[in-house]
Each structure stands twice: as structure tokens, then as C-alpha cells.
Design a protein around this motif. Structure first.
Motif, PDB file in Angstrom:
ATOM      1  N   GLN A 202      39.009  54.482  38.562  1.00 12.18           N
ATOM      2  CA  GLN A 202      39.197  53.308  39.415  1.00 12.18           C
ATOM      3  C   GLN A 202      39.344  52.062  38.533  1.00 12.18           C
ATOM      4  O   GLN A 202      38.548  51.835  37.629  1.00 12.18           O
ATOM      5  CB  GLN A 202      38.006  53.153  40.356  1.00 12.18           C
ATOM      6  N   SER A 203      40.396  51.274  38.841  1.00 14.64           N
ATOM      7  CA  SER A 203      40.666  50.102  38.004  1.00 14.64           C
ATOM      8  C   SER A 203      39.659  48.990  38.287  1.00 14.64           C
ATOM      9  O   SER A 203      39.063  48.916  39.365  1.00 14.64           O
ATOM     10  CB  SER A 203      42.085  49.583  38.253  1.00 14.64           C
ATOM     11  N   HIS A 204      39.496  48.122  37.371  1.00  8.80           N
ATOM     12  CA  HIS A 204      38.593  46.982  37.501  1.00  8.80           C
ATOM     13  C   HIS A 204      39.174  45.992  38.520  1.00  8.80           C
ATOM     14  O   HIS A 204      40.402  45.907  38.707  1.00  8.80           O
ATOM     15  CB  HIS A 204      38.423  46.305  36.137  1.00  8.80           C
ATOM     16  N   ARG A 205      38.298  45.258  39.197  1.00 10.89           N
ATOM     17  CA  ARG A 205      38.758  44.334  40.242  1.00 10.89           C
ATOM     18  C   ARG A 205      39.664  43.238  39.701  1.00 10.89           C
ATOM     19  O   ARG A 205      40.466  42.649  40.424  1.00 10.89           O
ATOM     20  CB  ARG A 205      37.578  43.717  40.964  1.00 10.89           C
ATOM     21  N   PHE A 206      39.539  42.914  38.426  1.00  5.86           N
ATOM     22  CA  PHE A 206      40.417  41.910  37.815  1.00  5.86           C
ATOM     23  C   PHE A 206      41.874  42.305  38.015  1.00  5.86           C
ATOM     24  O   PHE A 206      42.720  41.476  38.377  1.00  5.86           O
ATOM     25  CB  PHE A 206      40.081  41.785  36.324  1.00  5.86           C
TER      26      PHE A 206
ATOM     27  N   GLU B 179      48.975  47.009  37.902  1.00  2.00           N
ATOM     28  CA  GLU B 179      48.808  48.452  37.843  1.00  2.00           C
ATOM     29  C   GLU B 179      49.125  48.942  36.442  1.00  2.00           C
ATOM     30  O   GLU B 179      49.945  48.366  35.729  1.00  2.00           O
ATOM     31  CB  GLU B 179      49.734  49.146  38.856  1.00  2.00           C
TER      32      GLU B 179
ATOM     33  N   HIS C 249      42.957  44.624  40.235  1.00  2.00           N
ATOM     34  CA  HIS C 249      43.232  44.836  41.648  1.00  2.00           C
ATOM     35  C   HIS C 249      43.554  43.511  42.345  1.00  2.00           C
ATOM     36  O   HIS C 249      44.498  43.432  43.141  1.00  2.00           O
ATOM     37  CB  HIS C 249      42.013  45.503  42.305  1.00  2.00           C
ATOM     38  N   GLU C 250      42.788  42.469  42.058  1.00  2.00           N
ATOM     39  CA  GLU C 250      42.996  41.164  42.703  1.00  2.00           C
ATOM     40  C   GLU C 250      44.323  40.547  42.303  1.00  2.00           C
ATOM     41  O   GLU C 250      44.916  39.745  43.054  1.00  2.00           O
ATOM     42  CB  GLU C 250      41.852  40.217  42.350  1.00  2.00           C
ATOM     43  N   ARG C 251      44.846  40.870  41.176  1.00  2.00           N
ATOM     44  CA  ARG C 251      46.077  40.271  40.676  1.00  2.00           C
ATOM     45  C   ARG C 251      47.277  41.190  40.868  1.00  2.00           C
ATOM     46  O   ARG C 251      48.391  40.886  40.407  1.00  2.00           O
ATOM     47  CB  ARG C 251      45.917  39.906  39.201  1.00  2.00           C
TER      48      ARG C 251
END
Length: 394
Positions: free
Chosen positions: A378-382, A389, A384-386
């Protein structure tokens, strides 16, 4: 325990005072020994000088000298298991009786230059208590008559005193007789038999016997004939040995210890060693005031069964003196010890499903299982929010 050295006094009535105290006149030796013991030890009729007595005592260093302390001088301390033979010091096994130990005599020079026969036998294969000892004995073919003259016999037909007397004779004949022993502890036997890959007592016995033959060859003994008391089917065992040692003539027979003197000699060496190990076993466990009256050690002996039941710890089981892989020990464990349920064990018929097998509880081993497909990270929220990918290629 001390090693005693008999001193030679002058021939005069009474005793002569020395630095070590008093020593008896040689003419008093039979009375100090006691008539029965003097007869048993075959005290020479003519013991006029010190050298004769020293030679006589030396010939019996394989026996406990039950001499009156007044006729001995304390020289050097020896261990409880080392007094009975200068060349069979069991001290190493006494210090660590959880594994195995190998002992061997010096190889006579004659055995390096002449063709030799070698006998193999064991002591303690059947008991539920104590070690199993495998022994070999070898001598030149030209000296077989001298070996037979020692009147060696199957150790099971001899009393303990007779076995020790004959071992003393074998030790005296070290200019043409050699021996070696492998001592296998109860712990080693049981853990070997219960390991994941099947390794039964016959296989353990065969491997130990072959290792001892190889030891003799490596030491330079010119072995041309091997005689073995069989373990399992004699023909299969003989074929196995013959394939391993193609240059040696192998003979495997039931009751070989009563047919071939060199096998009888090996039997005596093994039995003498086992007897002394069992008598002086050093228990690592605290058994409290438990008496050591365990009978013969064989599974069908009522005394042995009673002792096994008394020495059982309900959580930790038996002391390492016991072969816990024997069915006699297993039955007592099943009936009197605390039951243990392994989480990854097979589901018992009609019982509660084991963990991981329909119970809803994952097996302990499942945490170590290799996964077929890698888990997606799972990718970091940093990122995901931007809306970023990871790409594999451009």
C-alpha cells in the motif's frame, strides 16, 4: 576412589613401618584378602618378591581391588569409572552422558603387519534403561589359538566377576589383542529413533558397527575377516557389510558371540563397559530420594516398570537414563503424564478439529508458510493525496 599400590616389605613377622604408615608382610596378603577372595583372584602360590606381586596386581587392574587399606598405599586418584582398566577410561562419557563416546585400545604392532580377524558385538540393545555399547575386538589370525586359550565366551553366559577377569586377561594380551567401543547414550538412541526421517534401532546398530570396522582400518589394522553377531536378517546384514567392505571376508551369524572367540571378546569388552556405566550413572536430574533399585532394566521386568513410574515427572517426563522411545516408557507417559496437544497436529478421528484444520484458528506453521503471490504494497498517503502512482516502465 584411589589406585592402590602394594608395597613389598621385608620377610619378617609383623609389619614394617614406612613413610606411608604400616605395610604388611607378603605372607599376610592372603589373610588380608580373605580366603574366598584370594581364591577368586587366583593369588599366586609363590609370591616371594615384590616384582611377582606387582605383576600379579597389574594383571588384575581390570578389577576393583578389595584389599584391606592397610596393605595399600594411596598413590593417584582415579574416577569411579576409570579404576577397572587402564585403557578403558570412561571419564569423558561420565562428564557428558547425553551423546556418544568412543574408546579404543592401542593397536598392537603385530596387527599392523599380519592379517587379522575382527569380531563385532553389542551390549544393552534391549533394555529401556542405560546406553547401548558396541564393541569390536581384533587379533592376528596367527594368534587365534592364543585368544581361544584365554577361554573367552559369550558375555551373557558369564557372571560379572568372570567378565571382568576375562577383560583383565584381554588387557594383558595387548601385544596381540586390540579393541574399540562406541557408547550410545539413551538420549542419542531415542532422539535418533524419533527424528522426522525414520532411523530405527537396526539402522543405528548397522551404522555404528560399520563405523567401528572403518576405525580399525583407518588405524592400520590389517583386517581380512570380520565376524558379526547379526542384527536383523543375517543374509541382508552380511550383504550390506560386504558391499561396504569388499576387500574383507564378512561372516554374519546369529549367536556369533558363542561361535567365534573374537566376537566373544568383543562382547565381553562391551558388556564390561556398559555394566560400569550403568552402575555409576550420573543423573543430571534431581530425583530426590528415589531409590536406584530398577532391576535388570529390561521392559518386562516388574522392578524396572515400577521404577519408571516412580521417576516420571508429569511435565518433563523421564530422566535421560531412560530410552523414552521404548514402548514401555511411552505407555507410562500416555497414562500418567500431562497430555500435550500440538496445534498443527492431525485431526483426531471423532475429536475436536485441530488448529488450522476447520477450527477457524490459523495453524502456527501458517505464519511461516511461503506465499505464492507477493502481497501488494500500500502506497503512502503522500502519493495517494497527490494522485501519484508507481510505474514499472515508461
Amino acid at each position: 576412589m584411589v589406585r592402590g599400590k602394594c608395597l613389598s616389605p621385608e620377610k619378617e613377622k609383623g609389619r614394617q613401618k614406612t613413610q606411608g604408615g604400616f605395610r604388611p608382610c607378603l605372607c599376610t596378603l592372603p589373610s588380608l584378602l580373605g580366603g574366598a577372595l584370594a581364591d577368586e583372584l587366583q593369588l599366586p602360590e609363590n609370591y616371594a618378591d615384590e616384582q611377582q606381586v606387582q605383576d600379579w596386581l597389574g594383571s588384575f587392574r581390570g578389577r576393583r581391588a578389595r584389599l584391606d587399606p592397610r596393605c595399600c598405599r594411596i598413590s593417584q586418584p582415579v574416577s569411579e569409572t576409570a579404576w577397572f582398566a587402564a585403557g578403558m577410561d570412561l571419564g569423558d562419557f561420565e562428564q557428558d552422558n547425553t551423546g556418544s563416546c568412543r574408546l579404543s585400545s592401542p593397536v598392537p604392532e603385530l596387527c599392523r603387519t599380519e592379517d587379522c580377524c575382527l569380531g563385532i558385538d553389542e551390549a544393552g540393545r534391549g533394555p529401556v534403561l542405560g546406553p547401548m555399547v558396541y564393541g569390536i575386538c581384533f587379533c592376528p589370525l596367527s594368534k587365534l589359538g592364543d585368544l581361544e586359550a584365554l577361554k573367552v565366551a559369550d558375555s551373557k553366559t558369564l557372571s560379572e566377576a568372570e567378565r571382568e577377569r576375562l577383560f583383565g586377561k584381554l588387557d594383558q594380551a595387548r601385544d596381540f589383542v586390540g579393541w574399540a567401543l562406541d557408547i550410545l547414550s539413551p538420549n542419542l538412541i531415542s532422539t535418533s529413533m524419533q527424528r522426522r526421517t525414520k532411523y530405527n534401532l537396526n539402522s543405528l546398530s548397522h551404522d555404528t558397527a560399520m563405523a567401528l570396522v572403518q576405525l580399525a582400518l583407518d588405524q592400520g589394522v590389517r583386517v581380512t575377516q570380520v565376524f558379526v553377531d547379526t542384527v536383523g536378517p543375517a543374509d541382508k546384514y552380511q550383504q550390506k557389510l560386504q558391499e561396504r567392505f569388499p576387500e574383507v571376508e564378512v561372516t554374519v551369524r546369529p549367536k556369533a558371540d558363542s561361535l567365534f572367540p573374537v566376537v566373544s571378546a568383543a562382547s565381553i569388552c562391551a558388556k564390561v563397559a556398559r555394566d560400569h556405566i550403568v552402575k555409576r550413572w550420573k543423573f543430571l536430574e534431581d530425583l530426590g530420594d528415589l531409590k536406584m533399585d530398577y532391576g535388570s532394566g529390561y521392559p518386562n521386568d516388574p522392578k524396572t516398570k515400577e521404577w519408571l513410574a516412580q521417576c516420571l515427572d508429569p511435565v518433563f517426563g523421564f530422566p535421560q537414563f531412560v530410552r523414552f522411545s521404548w514402548s514401555t516408557a511411552q505407555l507410562i507417559l500416555d497414562g500418567r503424564a500431562v497430555p500435550v496437544r500440538w496445534e498443527d497436529s492431525e485431526e483426531e478421528a471423532g475429536g475436536t478439529p485441530a488448529a488450522g484444520r476447520g477450527s477457524g484458528t490459523p495453524s502456527l506453521l501458517s505464519y511461516f508458510a511461503r506465499r505464492e503471490a507477493p502481497t501488494e504494497r500500500q502506497s503512502h498517503r503522500f502519493f495517494h493525496e497527490r494522485g501519484l502512482e508507481t510505474v514499472a516502465n515508461l
